[in-house]
Scaffold this active site. Structure first.
Site, PDB file in Angstrom:
ATOM      1  N   SER A 162       0.757  -1.295  -0.157  1.00 17.96           N
ATOM      2  CA  SER A 162      -0.044   0.012   0.155  1.00 17.96           C
ATOM      3  C   SER A 162       0.858   1.388  -0.022  1.00 17.96           C
ATOM      4  CB  SER A 162      -0.851   0.012   1.275  1.00 17.96           C
ATOM      5  OG  SER A 162      -1.432   1.463   1.601  1.00 17.96           O
ATOM      6  N   TYR A 175      -0.046  -0.761  10.316  1.00 18.98           N
ATOM      7  CA  TYR A 175      -0.328  -1.284   8.605  1.00 18.98           C
ATOM      8  C   TYR A 175       0.945  -0.684   7.815  1.00 18.98           C
ATOM      9  CZ  TYR A 175      -2.941  -1.470   4.626  1.00 18.98           C
ATOM     10  OH  TYR A 175      -3.658  -1.633   2.997  1.00 18.98           O
ATOM     11  N   LYS A 179       2.827  -3.097   5.755  1.00 20.90           N
ATOM     12  CA  LYS A 179       3.073  -2.880   4.303  1.00 20.90           C
ATOM     13  C   LYS A 179       4.290  -2.386   3.813  1.00 20.90           C
ATOM     14  CE  LYS A 179      -1.222  -4.042   2.942  1.00 20.90           C
ATOM     15  NZ  LYS A 179      -1.416  -5.512   2.392  1.00 20.90           N
TER      16      LYS A 179
END
Ligand SMILES: NC(=O)c1ccc[n+]([C@@H]2O[C@H](COP(=O)([O-])OP(=O)(O)OC[C@H]3O[C@@H](n4cnc5c(N)ncnc54)[C@H](O)[C@@H]3O)[C@@H](O)[C@H]2O)c1
Length: 291
Positions: A162, A175, A179
């Site tokens: 991402s 996150y 990622k």
């Protein structure tokens, strides 16, 4: 019978491979909906046998059924990638389905559990690292016997990342690490399994894609962690409303979010022979955001 149907029939009779992924078996995690489900349909259209791996068994079954009814080949294998026993079962069932072979793994399953730094709990932190970082590693490790092979057939691993991993994102420190981490995981796979076995590994980093993950939080979608905790999914309406230029997507040169089909098409492209010399890369699929 139309000419093209007749050609298809003859090709089928001769067992002539159809599609860019003909003869290959692919596991796509998180393919019960969203980007993963679209990828499953596109892969099946290109002749791959697809394993629909998702924690949501009903959705996984529905995707597999739809593929099978439209002439493709798929099985559903439902379970949580946070569960080690599930990972073992997934690889075993995929290999059986693939006649002893697995060619492609798309590590796509995941969700977000956001919080600002000073309020982020250890559990939020570890759950998100486990889903997006540890689970892909364990899946690839379990599948090693099917990738460390020399049968002349293509082998491909794609890890989904991402823009949060590449550039950071307020409220997503867990996150963002996970990622970012998969880009290193990808490159390590490429370096370990490329030289002897020809395995390609690439990362695809998405920007804003319209799925449940980026829908309004108020829609009420949630995911349940293995210990039964409900995690609300989506982005709060107030945050989506944003500041000046709201709805114009001024941060995206194409001025719009991507569709799940566009995102999945990029996955297919990278998995296809058209990308046979692209290896170890992080490919941004963002409409130009964060250039
Ligand atoms: N939508 C975006 O804008 C965007 C942007 C960047 C990256 N991504 C990434 O793309 C991937 C797909 O997300 P999406 O947007 O299609 O979301 P989605 O919520 O529509 O689909 C995710 C799927 O993963 C499954 N899943 C979640 N946790 C799981 C688990 N522990 N075990 C098994 N299955 C699980 C869900 O059930 C769901 O079917 C994710 O890795 C996400 O982080 C999405």
């Amino acid at each position: 019978m139309s000419y093209s149907k007749r050609i298809d029939q003859i090709a089928g009779h001769l067992n002539y491979p159809k599609g860019m992924l003909a003869g290959q078996t692919a596991i796509i995690t998180g393919s019960g909906q969203g980007i993963g489900a679209e990828a499953a349909r596109l892969f099946a259209n290109e002749g791959a046998k697809v394993v629909i791996a998702d924690v949501d068994s009903k959705k996984a079954e529905a995707v597999a059924q739809q593929i099978n009814e439209s002439g493709g080949s798929a099985i559903a294998c439902a379970g949580d990638v946070l569960d080690d026993a599930y990972i073992k079962r997934l690889i075993k069932e995929a290999a059986e389905f693939g006649g002893g072979k697995i060619h492609i793994i798309i590590n796509n399953a995941g969700f977000t559990w956001d919080g600002v730094i000073h309020k982020m709990t250890d559990k939020q932190w570890h759950t998100i690292l486990d889903v997006h970082g540890t689970a892909p590693f364990k899946i690839v490790r379990e599948a090693a016997p099917y990738f460390r092979v020399k049968d002349g057939e293509p082998r491909n691993i794609i890890n989904i990342s991402s823009t949060s991993g590449l550039h950071g994102n307020a409220g997503q420190i867990n996150y963002s690490l996970a990622k970012a981490g998969v880009t290193g995981v990808t490159k390590t796979i490429a370096k370990e399994w490329g030289p002897q076995f020809g395995v390609r590994a690439n990362t695809i980093a998405f920007g804003h894609i319209m799925t449940r993950l980026t829908a309004a939080k108020e829609a009420g979608a949630f995911i349940t962690t293995p210990d039964g905790q409900k995690v609300a999914l989506g982005i709060p309406q107030a945050q989506k409303a944003g500041g000046p230029g709201e709805g114009q997507h001024l941060d995206i040169p194409l001025r719009r979010p991507g569709t799940a089909t566009e995102a999945a098409s990029a996955i297919l492209a990278v998995a296809s022979p058209l990308f046979s010399y692209v290896n170890g890369q992080t490919i941004s699929v963002t409409g130009g955001r964060n250039m």
